[in-house]
Structures are given as structure tokens and as C-alpha cells.
Enzyme design. Sequence first.
Site, PDB file in Angstrom:
ATOM      1  NE  ARG A  59       4.899 -10.841  -2.654  1.00  0.00           N
ATOM      2  CZ  ARG A  59       3.898 -11.335  -3.232  1.00  0.00           C
ATOM      3  NH1 ARG A  59       3.489 -12.320  -3.661  1.00  0.00           N
ATOM      4  NH2 ARG A  59       2.726 -10.471  -3.218  1.00  0.00           N
ATOM      5  CE  LYS A 200       4.174 -10.770   2.463  1.00  0.00           C
ATOM      6  NZ  LYS A 200       4.432  -9.567   2.456  1.00  0.00           N
ATOM      7  CG  HIS A 220      -0.757 -10.155   4.725  1.00  0.00           C
ATOM      8  ND1 HIS A 220      -1.101  -9.492   3.403  1.00  0.00           N
ATOM      9  CD2 HIS A 220       0.658  -9.782   4.755  1.00  0.00           C
ATOM     10  CE1 HIS A 220      -0.128  -8.897   2.768  1.00  0.00           C
ATOM     11  NE2 HIS A 220       0.943  -9.106   3.557  1.00  0.00           N
ATOM     12  CB  SER A 238       1.017  -5.346  -1.402  1.00  0.00           C
ATOM     13  OG  SER A 238       2.142  -4.870  -1.563  1.00  0.00           O
ATOM     14  CE  LYS A 242       0.495  -5.627   5.236  1.00  0.00           C
ATOM     15  NZ  LYS A 242      -0.114  -5.469   3.705  1.00  0.00           N
ATOM     16  CB  THR A 243       4.482  -0.647   6.472  1.00  0.00           C
ATOM     17  OG1 THR A 243       4.585  -2.151   6.428  1.00  0.00           O
ATOM     18  CG2 THR A 243       5.702  -0.140   7.243  1.00  0.00           C
ATOM     19  CG  ASP A 257       4.022  -7.764   5.911  1.00  0.00           C
ATOM     20  OD1 ASP A 257       3.270  -7.327   5.476  1.00  0.00           O
ATOM     21  OD2 ASP A 257       4.701  -8.680   5.209  1.00  0.00           O
ATOM     22  NE  ARG A 322       7.949  -3.047  -0.699  1.00  0.00           N
ATOM     23  CZ  ARG A 322       7.003  -3.570  -0.032  1.00  0.00           C
ATOM     24  NH1 ARG A 322       6.898  -3.479   1.354  1.00  0.00           N
ATOM     25  NH2 ARG A 322       5.960  -3.977  -0.619  1.00  0.00           N
TER      26      ARG A 322
HETATM   27  P1  ATP Z   1       3.348  -4.408   1.995  1.00  0.00           P
HETATM   28  O1  ATP Z   1       2.189  -5.557   1.999  1.00  0.00           O
HETATM   29  O2  ATP Z   1       3.514  -4.368   0.237  1.00  0.00           O
HETATM   30  O3  ATP Z   1       4.360  -4.185   2.876  1.00  0.00           O
HETATM   31  P2  ATP Z   1       1.645  -2.335   3.135  1.00  0.00           P
HETATM   32  O4  ATP Z   1       0.210  -2.602   3.376  1.00  0.00           O
HETATM   33  O5  ATP Z   1       2.617  -2.251   4.262  1.00  0.00           O
HETATM   34  O6  ATP Z   1       2.221  -3.325   1.818  1.00  0.00           O
HETATM   35  P3  ATP Z   1       2.510   0.562   3.132  1.00  0.00           P
HETATM   36  O7  ATP Z   1       3.851   0.163   2.994  1.00  0.00           O
HETATM   37  O8  ATP Z   1       2.075   0.889   4.296  1.00  0.00           O
HETATM   38  O9  ATP Z   1       1.622  -0.796   2.542  1.00  0.00           O
HETATM   39  O10 ATP Z   1       2.196   1.279   1.975  1.00  0.00           O
HETATM   40  C1  ATP Z   1       0.958   2.453   1.757  1.00  0.00           C
HETATM   41  C2  ATP Z   1       1.395   3.329   0.850  1.00  0.00           C
HETATM   42  O11 ATP Z   1       0.348   4.360   0.466  1.00  0.00           O
HETATM   43  C3  ATP Z   1       2.563   4.361   1.499  1.00  0.00           C
HETATM   44  O12 ATP Z   1       3.353   4.617   0.606  1.00  0.00           O
HETATM   45  C4  ATP Z   1       1.552   5.437   1.987  1.00  0.00           C
HETATM   46  O13 ATP Z   1       2.426   6.731   1.907  1.00  0.00           O
HETATM   47  C5  ATP Z   1       0.547   5.396   0.918  1.00  0.00           C
HETATM   48  N1  ATP Z   1      -0.717   6.167   1.045  1.00  0.00           N
HETATM   49  C6  ATP Z   1      -1.191   7.212   0.605  1.00  0.00           C
HETATM   50  N2  ATP Z   1      -2.325   7.593   1.240  1.00  0.00           N
HETATM   51  C7  ATP Z   1      -2.768   6.806   2.084  1.00  0.00           C
HETATM   52  C8  ATP Z   1      -3.542   6.618   3.120  1.00  0.00           C
HETATM   53  N3  ATP Z   1      -4.923   7.366   3.280  1.00  0.00           N
HETATM   54  N4  ATP Z   1      -3.554   5.534   3.920  1.00  0.00           N
HETATM   55  C9  ATP Z   1      -2.478   4.704   3.948  1.00  0.00           C
HETATM   56  N5  ATP Z   1      -1.314   5.027   3.150  1.00  0.00           N
HETATM   57  C10 ATP Z   1      -1.408   5.765   2.151  1.00  0.00           C
HETATM   58 MN    MN Z   2       4.307  -3.626   4.735  1.00  0.00          MN
END
Ligand code: ATP
Ligand code: MN
Length: 535
Positions: A59, A200, A220, A238, A242-243, A257, A322
Site C-alpha cells: 500500500r 483497504k 482491524h 500488518s 491475524k491471518t 482482517d 500474498r
Molecule cells: P496483514 O494485516 O498484513 O494481513 P497479519 O496480521 O494478517 O497482517 P499474518 O499474515 O498472519 O499477519 O503474518 C504473520 C507472519 O509472521 C506469517 O508469515 C507467520 O508465518 C509469521 N510468524 C512468525 N512467527 C510468528 C508467531 N510467533 N506468531 C505469528 N506469526 C508468526
Molecule cells: Mn492478514
Amino acid sequence: MSEPTDKGLQWLKSIGINNSTSYWNLTPAQLTEATLRLKQGVLTDTKALAIDTGEFTGRSPKDKFIVLDEKSKDTIWWGDVNYKFDSDKFEPLYNKVVAYLSNREIYVRDNFACADVNFRLSIRVVTELPWSNLFANNLFIRPSSDELKLFIPEWTIINAPGFKSEGAADGTRQHNFTILDLSRKIILIGGSGYTGEIKKSIFTLLNYILPHEKGVLSMHCSANVGKKGDTAIFFGLSGTGKTTLSADPNRGLIGDDEHGWADKTIFNFEGGCYAKCVNLSAEKEPEIYKAIKAGALLENVRFLPGTKKVNYDDISVTENTRVGYPLDFIENAVEPSVGSIPKNIFFLTCDAFGVLPPISKLTTGQAMYHFISGYTAKVAGTEMGVTEPTLTFSACFGKAFLPLHPTRYAELLGKKLKENNVNVWLVNTGWTEGEYGVGHRIKLSNTRALITAALNGVLDNVKFDTLPIFNLSMPTTCPGVVGDILNPRNTWGNKDAYDVKANELAKSFVKNFELFSKAANEEILAAAPKVVVSA
Ligand code: ATP
Ligand code: MN
């Protein structure tokens, strides 16, 4: 449906698009086909479509604007999150974009946002490129064929990655832009093919409409539900998890999300997931891995040499690789994506300082304090220009998407926490055994074990210790967690270095909170970390 109806053509004309060849509501297979025909993508060995988003792989927050008018003037939180767009400049720029799309092949799609029908938003998406349209199909809520027949668009997204504006002359900062016009109900995206701008921008819009007009808290966060119907939500910026953490084989996925919290429900805004792919593996993230099949849209990935097998470790294009796919590509997704009031709330923070405990339980005052603070490290990838973790405070764990002042959301959350009996946990998915560069990220399996223990009530029966300075209540034991990691100080080789870092982080919290202290009550202010003043 693919041929335009007369009504459809009239509509295009009414918005200024003439003589285009328009394809309406194509199926994922047809959009994949169209992308391949235009040589804009390739099919992977699992039949997912892989494309490159072009110049933008994340973004561009500085290029997001809201049109300044009667409606927005006194309601928007203007500043470096919400930049003003001159109302007089909108029409001319809009006309240029629709002129650009005229005489071209374009893709039109009708979708909804908000799984709770009481809050449903009808969105018509017009895209220059077929894969942007596939993204909209995957991420938004797909109408049934009956709903499609009756569809009346309320909001319009016009997405033209190939159109470049002329900067200042067009009222933009540079050649790309995302502009929300709340009165005309148009979102105009140009110059960037990054698909995240599409989702977004609707999130930003809902962060305006829901709290401001409907009294619903927009969040969020991801959400899932246990076998007993207990909902959990996971807030986080980010890259905080979360995911990843909401995809749990033992729990139904509500969404990954964006959610709303109404009087009686938690509901997903979207109909899909947008997962990070960096270092993705079938072992660590099986649900996401399996979702990468026909219909899914992979962005900016590269293949193992001589094959069409994705090399998820290859981040030569961007860290922010992604995949977008419909929610039902995750086996245990719930339909409709609605849940009850949450029993557990997790604030995910990726603490690059390695100071915060892997999990701690917050009081209501602390919950509000941490929600308003929104501390995390921005990790490389999702935003252009971020290459290593940098400390940031992002109010409500989503400052970049808040059109209203953060206290508006905080007040709503505070009210909900008081009205309901909710456990709030702070989870550090970031560093342990030292800060970034010294220690390492907490093992995903350990974070999962901690969250499972919190959800199953196991942590209700263990002893807790208090972490000084931050006053955080952390469990001393937890089944399934490997290593002595629960107290962060114990994991550092150099305890003095830990104390110095903890104090440094506390100072940053206090400084950041100065922005909000006027709006906070005593209970919240009392939850601030206590900086140690050295003699
Ligand atoms: P976005 O808002 O950009 O979608 P998000 O909060 O959904 O972000 P995720 O896509 O879940 O973020 O990304 C977390 C990343 O961190 C993943 O690639 C995951 O494999 C990695 N990771 C490494 N260690 C951890 C941990 N202890 N807990 C969670 N995620 C971890
Ligand atoms: Mn996500």
C-alpha cells in the site's frame, strides 16, 4: 453473466465510461483465463493464478486521500493518515480516469461488504485488469445469483492501475492515488496495481460509516469461533499474525482482517482472506497452503527453477508476497461469517525489542491503554519503503485505516468491554532472547500453544507473575510451550540490557500516549508503564 445488459451499459455511460468492451461478473475461471490470454499471469502447479502487481507491491499510505466537502469537513481526522483532496480537483481527475477506461476492455463486478445483512454495503467494482477483478471476487462477499439479479450498486470502486496522474496538477502527490469521495460514493484508484488498495479502501470506508452512522465498532482484527460457539478476535497491525493465528484447525474461521462489533454480533466485512506467503509451508500453515488452488490469486511470487512450483522463500520481488482466496477455501470457515460477542480478545504485537511477554492478561484499564497505543514493529513488506522492523504506535491497531479520531473507536470498545465479560490478552508474536538482530522471533508453535491455552481456559488455573515497568500479568507455566520463555527477562543473556530496553520502550509508550492523555480517564492513565528514572 458476462455480456453487459442494456442496464449495465447505461450505467457505464452514466458514470462516464463509453465504448468499452465490458465483461460483467465473470467467474474466477474466466478471469483466470482472461489474465492468461493477456499474458499478465501464469498458472502454478496447483492451478492458482500468479501475477505481478507491478510498480507497487504494497500500500502507499501517503497517496490515500479523502475528498474535502461538507460531509467530510468536520468529521474526518485530518492529518497524515487522512490527506485532504481538493473537491474541485476530483471531478477533472475522475473524468480523466473514466476517459482512460473508455474504449478499453474492462471488468465489472458486483459484490457486498459486511456479512451481517443489517449492515450490508453494495459495491460495484470496475477494473482495468482481469486479475484485479478476481481479487475483488475473492475478497469481498459474493452475491448469490438471485441477489445478483436484484443488485443495486451503492458504492463504486474504479480501479485503473495503468492510469498515471500528473501529480500536483491533478491534485495528487505523485502518479498514484486512492481517493475516497464520501458524498459521491466513489473510490478512485489509479497508478497502483497493488490489490490491497482495493480492500483497504473499503475498510477505511466502513471505519467511517459503521461507528459514525450506525454505532458499530469497526475493527482491524481476525475472528474465529470454538466448538462451543465462543468467539475470539485478534487485533494486530500488518504482519503480527491475524491471518496466521486465526486459521486454526480446531476453530471455525469467521474472517481474517476486518470485522464489526454490533450489539449482538461480530461480523466479517469481507468474504475472503489475504494471506502473506513469505516462508509459507504446508507443515507450519497447512490451512493457508491448501487454499492456494484454482481460483486463488498469488501476488509477486517466484517459482523453483524450471517448474511452476512456487518458491515461497523467494522474496526477490517483495517481502510482501500474498495470496487472496475466498473464505470457503479454508476448510472450517463459517457461513455466514458472523459470530457472537467475543469471549476472548487478543492484541497481537510484534515487539522487535523483545521486551513484552509472549502472553499477558490485561485489566480493562490496560486493555484500553494498549488499544489506544497500538504498539508494534512495522515489519518489512506491506507498506512500501519499510525494510526492517521499526517501532511504531498505530492507534487501535489500525491507525492507517481510521478516518475518525482514534478516541471514537476506543470509546466504543471501552463501552463494549464494560458491558460484556471479555478476557483481553496481549500477545507478543515478535522477538524473544533479545531484540531484533540479537534474539529471534517467538516460535509460531509456542504462540499457538499460548493462544490455545488461553482459549481453553487452561490459563485460568496457573500462577501468574507481574512484569515490572509494564505491570503485565504473565503466566508462569503453560502446557505445550517449549522452553523457559514466558518471562521475557529470563530469555535475555544480558539482564541489564533487558532492563535498559524495557525502560526505553516504556518511555516511548509514555511519549506516544501524550497525544491521547486528554481523552483518557484515570483507569486508563493508571495502566501506563512506569518508567524507571535513573539516579
Ligand atoms: P496483514 O494485516 O498484513 O494481513 P497479519 O496480521 O494478517 O497482517 P499474518 O499474515 O498472519 O499477519 O503474518 C504473520 C507472519 O509472521 C506469517 O508469515 C507467520 O508465518 C509469521 N510468524 C512468525 N512467527 C510468528 C508467531 N510467533 N506468531 C505469528 N506469526 C508468526
Ligand atoms: Mn492478514
